[in-house]
Write a protein that holds these residues in place. Structure first.
Motif, PDB file in Angstrom:
ATOM      1  N   GLY A  76       0.780  -1.229   0.000  1.00 48.01           N
ATOM      2  CA  GLY A  76       0.000   0.000   0.000  1.00 48.01           C
ATOM      3  C   GLY A  76       0.809   1.275   0.000  1.00 48.01           C
ATOM      4  N   ALA A  77       2.125   1.194   0.211  1.00 49.25           N
ATOM      5  CA  ALA A  77       2.965   2.391   0.192  1.00 49.25           C
ATOM      6  C   ALA A  77       3.186   2.826  -1.248  1.00 49.25           C
ATOM      7  CB  ALA A  77       4.308   2.132   0.866  1.00 49.25           C
ATOM      8  N   LEU A  78       2.929   4.110  -1.512  1.00 49.14           N
ATOM      9  CA  LEU A  78       3.125   4.659  -2.855  1.00 49.14           C
ATOM     10  C   LEU A  78       4.367   5.527  -2.949  1.00 49.14           C
ATOM     11  CD1 LEU A  78      -0.577   5.603  -3.628  1.00 49.14           C
ATOM     12  CD2 LEU A  78       0.683   3.576  -4.391  1.00 49.14           C
ATOM     13  N   SER A  79       4.675   6.275  -1.881  1.00 52.27           N
ATOM     14  CA  SER A  79       5.898   7.076  -1.868  1.00 52.27           C
ATOM     15  C   SER A  79       6.219   7.502  -0.446  1.00 52.27           C
ATOM     16  CB  SER A  79       5.780   8.313  -2.766  1.00 52.27           C
ATOM     17  OG  SER A  79       4.904   9.257  -2.197  1.00 52.27           O
ATOM     18  N   LEU A  89      12.282  17.493  11.306  1.00 53.07           N
ATOM     19  CA  LEU A  89      12.250  16.388  10.365  1.00 53.07           C
ATOM     20  C   LEU A  89      10.805  16.204   9.926  1.00 53.07           C
ATOM     21  CD1 LEU A  89      14.002  13.930   9.211  1.00 53.07           C
ATOM     22  CD2 LEU A  89      12.831  12.603  10.964  1.00 53.07           C
ATOM     23  N   LEU A  90      10.592  16.120   8.627  1.00 48.32           N
ATOM     24  CA  LEU A  90       9.267  15.913   8.075  1.00 48.32           C
ATOM     25  C   LEU A  90       9.335  14.701   7.158  1.00 48.32           C
ATOM     26  CD1 LEU A  90       6.334  16.893   7.589  1.00 48.32           C
ATOM     27  CD2 LEU A  90       7.248  18.229   5.684  1.00 48.32           C
ATOM     28  N   ILE A  91       8.506  13.715   7.449  1.00 46.22           N
ATOM     29  CA  ILE A  91       8.389  12.551   6.587  1.00 46.22           C
ATOM     30  C   ILE A  91       7.026  12.644   5.915  1.00 46.22           C
ATOM     31  CG2 ILE A  91       8.329  10.036   6.453  1.00 46.22           C
ATOM     32  CD1 ILE A  91      10.088   9.965   8.969  1.00 46.22           C
ATOM     33  N   LEU A  92       7.027  12.620   4.585  1.00 48.42           N
ATOM     34  CA  LEU A  92       5.789  12.655   3.808  1.00 48.42           C
ATOM     35  C   LEU A  92       5.616  11.302   3.129  1.00 48.42           C
ATOM     36  CD1 LEU A  92       6.055  16.158   2.115  1.00 48.42           C
ATOM     37  CD2 LEU A  92       4.594  15.497   4.037  1.00 48.42           C
ATOM     38  N   GLU A  93       4.461  10.710   3.364  1.00 47.21           N
ATOM     39  CA  GLU A  93       4.174   9.388   2.817  1.00 47.21           C
ATOM     40  C   GLU A  93       2.851   9.431   2.059  1.00 47.21           C
ATOM     41  OE1 GLU A  93       6.062   7.068   6.678  1.00 47.21           O
ATOM     42  OE2 GLU A  93       3.906   7.023   6.367  1.00 47.21           O
ATOM     43  N   GLU A  94       2.786   8.703   0.955  1.00 46.48           N
ATOM     44  CA  GLU A  94       1.522   8.520   0.255  1.00 46.48           C
ATOM     45  C   GLU A  94       1.181   7.035   0.298  1.00 46.48           C
ATOM     46  OE1 GLU A  94      -0.804   9.585  -3.896  1.00 46.48           O
ATOM     47  OE2 GLU A  94       1.387   9.512  -3.910  1.00 46.48           O
ATOM     48  N   TRP A  95      -0.061   6.752   0.710  1.00 43.45           N
ATOM     49  CA  TRP A  95      -0.539   5.377   0.859  1.00 43.45           C
ATOM     50  C   TRP A  95      -1.797   5.175   0.031  1.00 43.45           C
ATOM     51  CZ3 TRP A  95       1.992   1.651   3.690  1.00 43.45           C
ATOM     52  CH2 TRP A  95       3.088   2.104   4.424  1.00 43.45           C
ATOM     53  N   LYS A  96      -2.038   3.938  -0.393  1.00 44.40           N
ATOM     54  CA  LYS A  96      -3.251   3.629  -1.146  1.00 44.40           C
ATOM     55  C   LYS A  96      -4.503   3.961  -0.336  1.00 44.40           C
ATOM     56  CE  LYS A  96      -1.455   0.014  -4.141  1.00 44.40           C
ATOM     57  NZ  LYS A  96      -1.524  -1.405  -4.510  1.00 44.40           N
ATOM     58  N   SER A  97      -4.416   3.760   0.994  1.00 38.92           N
ATOM     59  CA  SER A  97      -5.562   4.053   1.856  1.00 38.92           C
ATOM     60  C   SER A  97      -5.075   4.243   3.290  1.00 38.92           C
ATOM     61  CB  SER A  97      -6.572   2.898   1.828  1.00 38.92           C
ATOM     62  OG  SER A  97      -6.043   1.768   2.494  1.00 38.92           O
ATOM     63  N   ARG A  98      -5.944   4.796   4.094  1.00 41.73           N
ATOM     64  CA  ARG A  98      -5.632   4.958   5.513  1.00 41.73           C
ATOM     65  C   ARG A  98      -5.486   3.583   6.187  1.00 41.73           C
ATOM     66  NH1 ARG A  98      -7.833   9.864   9.166  1.00 41.73           N
ATOM     67  NH2 ARG A  98      -6.812   9.258  11.085  1.00 41.73           N
ATOM     68  N   ASP A  99      -6.269   2.602   5.721  1.00 42.37           N
ATOM     69  CA  ASP A  99      -6.150   1.242   6.265  1.00 42.37           C
ATOM     70  C   ASP A  99      -4.776   0.649   5.983  1.00 42.37           C
ATOM     71  OD1 ASP A  99      -8.725   1.304   7.305  1.00 42.37           O
ATOM     72  OD2 ASP A  99      -9.603   0.199   5.622  1.00 42.37           O
ATOM     73  N   HIS A 100      -4.220   0.902   4.800  1.00 44.81           N
ATOM     74  CA  HIS A 100      -2.866   0.420   4.496  1.00 44.81           C
ATOM     75  C   HIS A 100      -1.854   1.045   5.459  1.00 44.81           C
ATOM     76  CE1 HIS A 100      -4.561  -0.809   0.556  1.00 44.81           C
ATOM     77  NE2 HIS A 100      -3.623  -1.740   0.636  1.00 44.81           N
ATOM     78  N   HIS A 101      -2.006   2.344   5.699  1.00 48.65           N
ATOM     79  CA  HIS A 101      -1.081   3.006   6.620  1.00 48.65           C
ATOM     80  C   HIS A 101      -1.247   2.466   8.041  1.00 48.65           C
ATOM     81  CE1 HIS A 101       0.467   6.321   9.205  1.00 48.65           C
ATOM     82  NE2 HIS A 101       1.486   6.138   8.389  1.00 48.65           N
ATOM     83  N   ALA A 102      -2.486   2.234   8.454  1.00 51.29           N
ATOM     84  CA  ALA A 102      -2.746   1.690   9.792  1.00 51.29           C
ATOM     85  C   ALA A 102      -2.083   0.327   9.954  1.00 51.29           C
ATOM     86  CB  ALA A 102      -4.241   1.603  10.055  1.00 51.29           C
ATOM     87  N   ALA A 103      -2.126  -0.504   8.917  1.00 50.45           N
ATOM     88  CA  ALA A 103      -1.476  -1.821   8.979  1.00 50.45           C
ATOM     89  C   ALA A 103       0.036  -1.661   9.118  1.00 50.45           C
ATOM     90  CB  ALA A 103      -1.816  -2.639   7.731  1.00 50.45           C
ATOM     91  N   TYR A 104       0.603  -0.688   8.419  1.00 48.87           N
ATOM     92  CA  TYR A 104       2.040  -0.420   8.525  1.00 48.87           C
ATOM     93  C   TYR A 104       2.397   0.042   9.948  1.00 48.87           C
ATOM     94  CZ  TYR A 104       6.399   2.082   8.302  1.00 48.87           C
ATOM     95  OH  TYR A 104       7.657   2.544   8.583  1.00 48.87           O
ATOM     96  N   ILE A 105       1.632   0.976  10.492  1.00 50.58           N
ATOM     97  CA  ILE A 105       1.898   1.467  11.853  1.00 50.58           C
ATOM     98  C   ILE A 105       1.803   0.325  12.855  1.00 50.58           C
ATOM     99  CG2 ILE A 105       1.014   2.957  13.710  1.00 50.58           C
ATOM    100  CD1 ILE A 105       2.635   4.443  11.571  1.00 50.58           C
TER     101      ILE A 105
END
Length: 96
Positions: A35-38, A50-66
């Motif tokens: 689900g990670a796009l960038s 420090l700023l980390i910018l992430e693009e994910w297919k969905s919030r659920d994909h990011h939640a699974a990563y966290i």
């Protein structure tokens, strides 16, 4: 529609020298997670921001990563370089 996630943090005094190789080692796994796009990292030495910018297919994909990095300890390792936990924001790209 994808979701953008920003993590805004302040690196602890003198911590960037150790943080940089940590990020270099860990970022390929983030970028390869389902689900990670960038993922991009931005740092300002003067303020230690420090700023980390992430693009994910969905919030659920990011939640699974966290969930994954909370369980395997990577989040704790990242926060150890900082003055506190990250400020996290979820953003949508505006079609304007």
């Amino acid at each position: 529609m994808s979701v953008w996630v920003s993590l805004d943090m302040t690196v602890a005094e003198g911590g960037y020298e150790a943080l940089e190789p940590f990020l270099e080692a860990k970022l390929p796994a983030v970028r390869g997670f389902d689900g990670a796009l960038s993922v991009t990292v931005h740092y300002e030495r003067q303020t230690q921001k420090l700023l980390i910018l992430e693009e994910w297919k969905s919030r659920d994909h990011h939640a699974a990563y966290i969930d994954s990095i909370m369980k395997n300890g990577v989040m704790s390792e990242l926060v150890a370089f900082m003055t506190g936990p990250p400020n996290v924001a979820y953003l949508q790209r505006m079609p304007i």
